[in-house]
Design an enzyme around this catalytic site. Structure first.
Site, mmCIF file in Angstrom:
data_model
loop_
_atom_site.group_PDB
_atom_site.id
_atom_site.type_symbol
_atom_site.label_atom_id
_atom_site.label_comp_id
_atom_site.label_asym_id
_atom_site.label_seq_id
_atom_site.Cartn_x
_atom_site.Cartn_y
_atom_site.Cartn_z
ATOM 1 N N GLU A 94 -7.353 -10.733 -49.016
ATOM 2 C CA GLU A 94 -5.912 -12.014 -48.886
ATOM 3 C C GLU A 94 -6.973 -12.304 -47.621
ATOM 4 O O GLU A 94 -6.439 -11.925 -46.204
ATOM 5 C CB GLU A 94 -4.650 -11.402 -48.527
ATOM 6 C CG GLU A 94 -4.250 -10.835 -49.957
ATOM 7 C CD GLU A 94 -2.942 -11.144 -49.571
ATOM 8 O OE1 GLU A 94 -1.691 -11.465 -50.786
ATOM 9 O OE2 GLU A 94 -1.866 -10.303 -48.545
ATOM 10 N N HIS A 139 -0.762 -5.319 -45.169
ATOM 11 C CA HIS A 139 -0.262 -6.350 -44.845
ATOM 12 C C HIS A 139 -1.467 -7.290 -44.353
ATOM 13 O O HIS A 139 -0.558 -6.499 -42.754
ATOM 14 C CB HIS A 139 0.513 -6.862 -45.692
ATOM 15 C CG HIS A 139 0.539 -8.492 -45.845
ATOM 16 N ND1 HIS A 139 0.995 -9.315 -45.412
ATOM 17 C CD2 HIS A 139 1.238 -9.130 -47.432
ATOM 18 C CE1 HIS A 139 0.664 -10.680 -45.489
ATOM 19 N NE2 HIS A 139 0.617 -10.524 -46.970
ATOM 20 N N SER A 197 -1.846 -18.143 -50.674
ATOM 21 C CA SER A 197 -1.809 -19.736 -51.404
ATOM 22 C C SER A 197 -2.053 -20.117 -52.875
ATOM 23 O O SER A 197 -2.114 -20.962 -53.468
ATOM 24 C CB SER A 197 -2.479 -21.030 -50.368
ATOM 25 O OG SER A 197 -1.801 -20.895 -49.211
ATOM 26 N N LYS A 246 8.504 -11.018 -49.741
ATOM 27 C CA LYS A 246 8.348 -11.115 -48.393
ATOM 28 C C LYS A 246 9.701 -10.141 -47.955
ATOM 29 O O LYS A 246 10.477 -10.039 -48.547
ATOM 30 C CB LYS A 246 7.599 -12.104 -47.088
ATOM 31 C CG LYS A 246 6.345 -11.737 -48.352
ATOM 32 C CD LYS A 246 5.493 -13.063 -47.204
ATOM 33 C CE LYS A 246 4.154 -13.167 -47.914
ATOM 34 N NZ LYS A 246 3.462 -14.173 -47.126
ATOM 35 N N GLY A 258 -0.180 -17.911 -46.560
ATOM 36 C CA GLY A 258 1.474 -18.902 -46.995
ATOM 37 C C GLY A 258 1.163 -20.592 -45.996
ATOM 38 O O GLY A 258 1.924 -21.514 -45.615
ATOM 39 N N ASN A 291 4.915 -10.734 -54.435
ATOM 40 C CA ASN A 291 5.346 -10.527 -52.833
ATOM 41 C C ASN A 291 7.080 -11.697 -52.632
ATOM 42 O O ASN A 291 6.196 -12.635 -51.979
ATOM 43 C CB ASN A 291 4.374 -10.345 -51.345
ATOM 44 C CG ASN A 291 4.900 -10.506 -50.299
ATOM 45 O OD1 ASN A 291 5.649 -9.594 -50.277
ATOM 46 N ND2 ASN A 291 3.445 -9.690 -49.441
ATOM 47 N N GLU A 328 -0.143 -9.594 -42.322
ATOM 48 C CA GLU A 328 1.664 -9.949 -41.150
ATOM 49 C C GLU A 328 1.853 -8.534 -40.582
ATOM 50 O O GLU A 328 2.400 -8.903 -39.734
ATOM 51 C CB GLU A 328 2.643 -10.421 -42.322
ATOM 52 C CG GLU A 328 2.446 -12.102 -42.636
ATOM 53 C CD GLU A 328 3.137 -12.272 -43.839
ATOM 54 O OE1 GLU A 328 3.769 -11.194 -44.311
ATOM 55 O OE2 GLU A 328 2.679 -13.252 -44.605
HETATM 56 P P1 PGA Z 1 1.312 -16.715 -50.324
HETATM 57 O O1 PGA Z 1 0.800 -15.209 -49.896
HETATM 58 O O2 PGA Z 1 0.773 -17.162 -51.726
HETATM 59 O O3 PGA Z 1 2.223 -17.298 -49.469
HETATM 60 O O4 PGA Z 1 0.315 -16.737 -49.533
HETATM 61 C C1 PGA Z 1 0.542 -13.657 -50.803
HETATM 62 C C2 PGA Z 1 0.449 -12.936 -49.892
HETATM 63 O O5 PGA Z 1 1.064 -12.987 -48.742
HETATM 64 O O6 PGA Z 1 0.323 -11.960 -49.988
#
Ligand code: PGA
Length: 251
Positions: free
Chosen positions: A167, A95, A214, A11, A173, A9, A97
């Site tokens: 998640e 997601h 992460s 983003k 992140g 991903n 976010e």
């Molecule tokens: P990350 O993101 O690996 O940077 O924590 C995962 C995600 O948001 O799908």
């Protein structure tokens, strides 16, 4: 059981040129792998370019979002029908976010899941609790609600595939990783919910449960004991092919 899946991903990171370079790196290093599904999810505006670029490799293309109608007066939205035309096979839906910054509700997420399946796209349905929810001891309730609402009126039939990405929002992140034992417990909960919704053969053959938050080479080993784990959704560590390759090797 479908084969393992690794989703990059990207983003809203990188410029168009940088995205092209990264996709080329992925193609060179990972484009020949056939026994794992490797999906890149770049920025929506780059999808047509990316489709051309990965064309003759085994990499697959995913979108980071979609709208729930194929066409119409929906300014700024992206049609699932067009994603399919571009060559996308997967779509990340719900997601955290988007739930957090764009106020995406369970109802919207559900419509998107249905629109994906109607267009022969595989939804990657993201669920996860916030740290407040966890502290309040409401994790299981929230995950159950996200799953039941997200899959409302979704009858998985025949070859329709679904990916559930667990998640925890506090792990995304942040460098914080969920305790693998807790992930295993949550996966069992997710599977039980799915078994209550669908025939066992469909759950076994058409659904994959993956973890995200992460994930990188330094912590993936902790997940090796989780029997139900079918793959990872990776953000930060997917922005360099070397780091992502370590995760691919592990699975
Ligand atoms: P990350 O993101 O690996 O940077 O924590 C995962 C995600 O948001 O799908």
């Amino acid at each position: 059981m479908p084969q393992p899946i690794l989703i990059a991903n990207w983003k809203m990171n990188l410029s168009l040129k940088e995205l092209e370079n990264l996709a080329n790196d992925f193609k060179k290093e990972l484009g020949g792998i056939q026994d794992k599904d490797i999906i890149i999810c770049p920025s929506t505006v780059s999808l047509i370019t990316m489709a051309g670029l990965i064309g003759d490799s085994y990499l697959q293309l995913g979108a980071q979002n979609v709208f729930w109608q194929d066409s119409g007066a929906y300014t700024g939205e992206t049609s699932p029908m067009i994603l399919k035309e571009i060559g996308c096979r997967y779509v990340i839906v719900g997601h955290s976010e988007r739930r957090q910054y764009l106020n995406e509700t369970d109802e919207m997420v559900n419509k998107k899941v249905q629109a994906c399946l109607a267009n022969n796209l595989m939804p990657i349905l993201c669920i996860g609790e916030t740290s407040e929810t966890r502290q309040e001891g409401k994790t299981d309730n929230v995950l159950h609600r996200q799953l039941i609402s997200g899959l409302d009126s979704v009858n998985l039939i025949d070859q329709e595939q679904l990916i559930i990405a667990y998640e925890p929002t506090w792990a995304i992140g942040s460098g914080l990783i969920a305790d693998p034992e807790e992930v295993e417990r949550v996966f069992a909960l997710i599977r039980q919910t799915l078994v209550n919704l669908y025939p066992l053969t469909i759950v076994n053959n058409n659904v994959r449960i993956i973890y995200g938050g992460s994930v990188d080479a330094s912590n993936i080993a902790g997940f090796s004991e989780i029997e139900l784990l079918a793959g990872f959704l990776v953000g930060g560590a997917s922005l360099e092919v070397g780091k992502f390759k370590e995760i691919v090797k592990f699975l």
